[in-house]
Structure formats: C-alpha cells, structure tokens
Design an enzyme around this catalytic site. Structure first.
Site, PDB file in Angstrom:
ATOM      1  N   GLY A   1     -12.324   5.086   3.628  1.00  9.64           N
ATOM      2  CA  GLY A   1     -11.485   6.182   3.176  1.00  9.64           C
ATOM      3  C   GLY A   1     -11.288   6.130   1.684  1.00  9.64           C
TER       4      GLY A   1
ATOM      5  N   ARG B   1      -5.729   6.879  -3.852  1.00 11.48           N
ATOM      6  CA  ARG B   1      -5.520   7.042  -5.281  1.00 11.48           C
ATOM      7  C   ARG B   1      -6.419   6.117  -6.077  1.00 11.48           C
ATOM      8  NH1 ARG B   1      -0.054   7.676  -4.257  1.00 11.48           N
ATOM      9  NH2 ARG B   1       0.318   5.473  -4.468  1.00 11.48           N
TER      10      ARG B   1
ATOM     11  N   VAL C   1     -12.386   2.860  -0.447  1.00 13.96           N
ATOM     12  CA  VAL C   1     -12.312   1.629   0.320  1.00 13.96           C
ATOM     13  C   VAL C   1     -13.517   1.592   1.264  1.00 13.96           C
ATOM     14  CG1 VAL C   1     -10.955   0.263   1.943  1.00 13.96           C
ATOM     15  CG2 VAL C   1      -9.791   1.653   0.227  1.00 13.96           C
TER      16      VAL C   1
ATOM     17  N   ASP D   1       4.475   0.541  -3.614  1.00 15.78           N
ATOM     18  CA  ASP D   1       3.841   1.617  -2.839  1.00 15.78           C
ATOM     19  C   ASP D   1       3.972   1.353  -1.346  1.00 15.78           C
ATOM     20  OD1 ASP D   1       2.515   4.038  -2.612  1.00 15.78           O
ATOM     21  OD2 ASP D   1       0.518   3.208  -2.915  1.00 15.78           O
TER      22      ASP D   1
ATOM     23  N   ASP E   1      -1.822  -3.427  -0.153  1.00 14.09           N
ATOM     24  CA  ASP E   1      -1.687  -2.690  -1.425  1.00 14.09           C
ATOM     25  C   ASP E   1      -0.444  -2.990  -2.245  1.00 14.09           C
ATOM     26  OD1 ASP E   1      -4.079  -1.518  -1.077  1.00 14.09           O
ATOM     27  OD2 ASP E   1      -3.313   0.400  -0.345  1.00 14.09           O
TER      28      ASP E   1
END
Ligand code: ADP
Ligand code: MG
Length: 346
Positions: free
Chosen positions: A65, A68, A72, A179, A196
């Site tokens: 996918g 930002r 990946v 995030d 992340d």
C-alpha cells in the site's frame, strides 16, 4: 578498591556529563538523540552502521500500500519483512537525511511486545527505506471500518490495554508516536502491534505537503489531532513549522482509538474538515449521548480528549483506569456488542 575508583570518577564526570532531558515537551525525542550524540558520538555512529541494510540485500516484492511515506512493499530479508521506501523526490539535502537518520535512531531503541520489530534501514540516498517485521494480521482500521467487526467490552479493554502498554513504553523512552491511529495498529491473533512511531516529521518532509493549495489533510487523520495541534495547523502551513506534538497529543489520539473501538466509527463522522477544525479548536467534543456505555468508559474519552494537554492522563494512569474497569464474565454471548452492554455495571 572498586568503590574508590567509581567515586573518584564520578566527581570529575558529573561536571561534564550533560543532564538527560526527560521533560514533557514536544521535542523530547529529538533532544534525546542530540544528547546521546553529544555524549557518545562514536558509539552512536557505530551502532547506526549496525542497522544499515544495503539496499541490494533486500528482495522487494508486491506493493502492500501507499501512505504519506511513499510506498510499503512486502519483502524478504532473512525472512518476511515490510519495507517502507521513502519518496525522496522533494528532498535531497543533508538536513533531511540527518533528520531521517535521527528518526531511525529512535526506532532502534525500541523493544516491546506491542511495537513492530524494527530490523534496519537503508540510509544511502536516494534509496531510503525502513525495514520492519511484516504484520500478518489486520489493522484495527480494517477490522473496525471495513470489516465492521464489533468489539465487545472485554476485547475493547484488552486491545486498549495493549496499546497503552506499547505507548507507555515509547513515552518512557522519550519517543513520541505522533501518528497513532487505527491504521497504524495491527491485531495479530489477539496481540496488538503498533507501527510507524516517531516517523511523522520525515514523512511530512517527504511528501511536499507545503506546496499543496489546500490543507492537504488525509481523510480520517484530523480526528486524531489534539486541539493544540489543530490550532497550530494554520501556523504550520504558513511558516512551515513543526506541529506541537507532545506526549499528551498521543494520549488524545489514543482517546480517538478508544472511541473507534467502542462505536465502530470516527468522531465527527461525515463532517467536513473545516467544521472539525473549528469545533476541536474551540474545545468542542464529539457528543457521547448516543454511546451506550458506562460512565467509566465515557470518562476515559473525556479525559483523553481534555482541551488542555496538562489535563490528559499519561499512559500509566490510563492503564490503571483500564485495569479497574469492571470485567464482565462472558455469560451470555462471546460476541456481545458494546451497545447492548449497558448492564455491565449494574
Ligand atoms: P497508513 O498507515 O496511513 O495506512 P502506511 O504507508 O504506513 O500508511 O502503510 C501503507 C500500507 O502498508 C497500509 O496498508 C499498511 O497497513 C501496510 N503496512 C505498513 N506497515 C506494515 C507492516 N509492518 N506489515 C504489514 N503491512 C504494513
Ligand atoms: Mg502506517
């Protein structure tokens, strides 16, 4: 003779050793790295090299996918891995590279059950990538919003406890997630794995957000942003400054995750960004009148969503609160949905 030498060295060292910064402010992770570098510059660069993966060693497979970040990929490097290749189109300066290395250096400090396993990074531009273990489960986002799975109160609590444990660990290490959202939380056989953390600044740098004409807000992001972040959004756009992240803004995001687990949807659902920004900035919250849950459960939301950062609990306190929630024995149905569980208290 040991004690003598130790006390001898402390008296001289104590003058030189910089004080470790453990404050609550938003720059914790950066400051700490700089402090580390200042203290042990050699050791720091040596251990950085240890995590350097030559890009050629990676077998890059299918794209999983895009975020930002860039993209990946599923990959292979001594086993199945996830490879985040950063989109560096917009940046090719030293400063950004240093920033990336600094954020990677926070990654290697993490060892916790509920955090994704960091395996290494490719740090030679233009090939910048982060290699982590591949999560085989689904994200909470997929489970809640796409598959519409219902989480009963017990499962909700257990998942939240694991998130709070991973986050508490990060904060104890002086790392801000920046995030936290259901898209960055995997559930693998009942185990929570958070991904992340600490990479937000790099991703922001990568994506040239600043040249956008609108605010460039990805859907489903806004409702994780604490009032102080929402309010600095404009300033950020204008002056290209960092957002005012802090431990408390991670706690706010945790509140939103708690809400999603409970309700199966996002707060301020269906409202345009401008309306959400206006409300959150003014201290207005998603009304909970329709949420059929106990006072304790709603209180967690209210605490995490407190307007003032200082009023939000830390993850240690949250774990305490979560632990005290009444544990319902599964007498009726194992998949008892939350909106029917009001009687849990009585
Ligand atoms: P976002 O988190 O906003 O979805 P990312 O760039 O972080 O964007 O992720 C892109 C895609 O890759 C997502 O579908 C995400 O679930 C998936 N992904 C990210 N990290 C991993 C991982 N470690 N294992 C498996 N899938 C991952
Ligand atoms: Mg992600």
């Amino acid at each position: 003779e040991r004690t003598a030498s130790v006390s001898g060295s402390t008296s001289t060292d104590s003058d030189r050793t910089p004080v470790r910064v453990d404050s609550q402010d938003s720059q914790v992770s950066d400051t700490e790295t700089i402090t580390d570098g200042h203290r042990w510059p050699r050791q720091n660069s040596l251990s950085m090299r240890e995590w350097d993966i030559p890009y050629d060693e990676l077998q890059i497979g299918d794209e999983i996918g895009a975020g930002r970040f860039g993209k990946v990929y599923r990959g292979y490097w001594h086993g199945d891995v996830a490879i985040k290749v950063l989109n560096m189109e917009y940046v090719n300066d030293e400063k950004t590279l240093e920033h990336f290395k600094m954020e990677v250096s926070t990654f290697r400090k993490t060892r916790h059950e509920n955090l994704v396993l960091f395996m290494g990074a490719c740090m030679k531009p233009p090939r910048l990538a982060i290699v982590t273990s591949l999560s085989k489960g689904n994200t909470l986002y997929t489970l809640i919003h796409l598959r519409k799975d219902k989480f009963n109160m017990n499962k909700t609590t257990i998942v939240a406890q694991q998130i709070a444990q991973g986050m508490g660990y990060l904060h104890a290490k002086g790392i801000l997630h920046k995030d936290l959202k259901t898209k960055n939380i995997f559930l693998e056989n009942g185990k929570v794995v958070i991904t992340d953390f600490g990479l937000f600044s790099v991703t922001k740098l990568c994506h040239g957000n600043r040249k956008g004409d609108s605010l460039g807000i990805p859907p489903g992001w806004l409702c994780y942003l604490a009032p102080e972040l929402v309010r600095s959004l404009h300033a950020h756009q204008a002056h290209n400054e960092d957002l005012a992240f802090g431990k408390a803004s991670d706690v706010y995001a945790f509140g939103t995750v708690w809400y999603e687990l409970l309700c199966g949807e996002w707060p301020f659902k269906g409202q345009p960004p401008e309306a959400i920004i206006w409300q959150v900035g003014k201290g207005m919250k998603q009304p909970l009148a329709n949420l059929q849950a106990s006072r304790d459960v709603k209180d967690i939301l209210m605490l995490c969503w407190s307007f003032h950062a200082k009023d939000r609990p830390d993850f240690i306190r949250l774990l305490n609160i979560l632990d005290k929630l009444p544990k319902k024995r599964l007498a009726r149905s194992p998949s008892h949905p939350i909106h029917l569980s009001r009687s849990a208290e009585s």
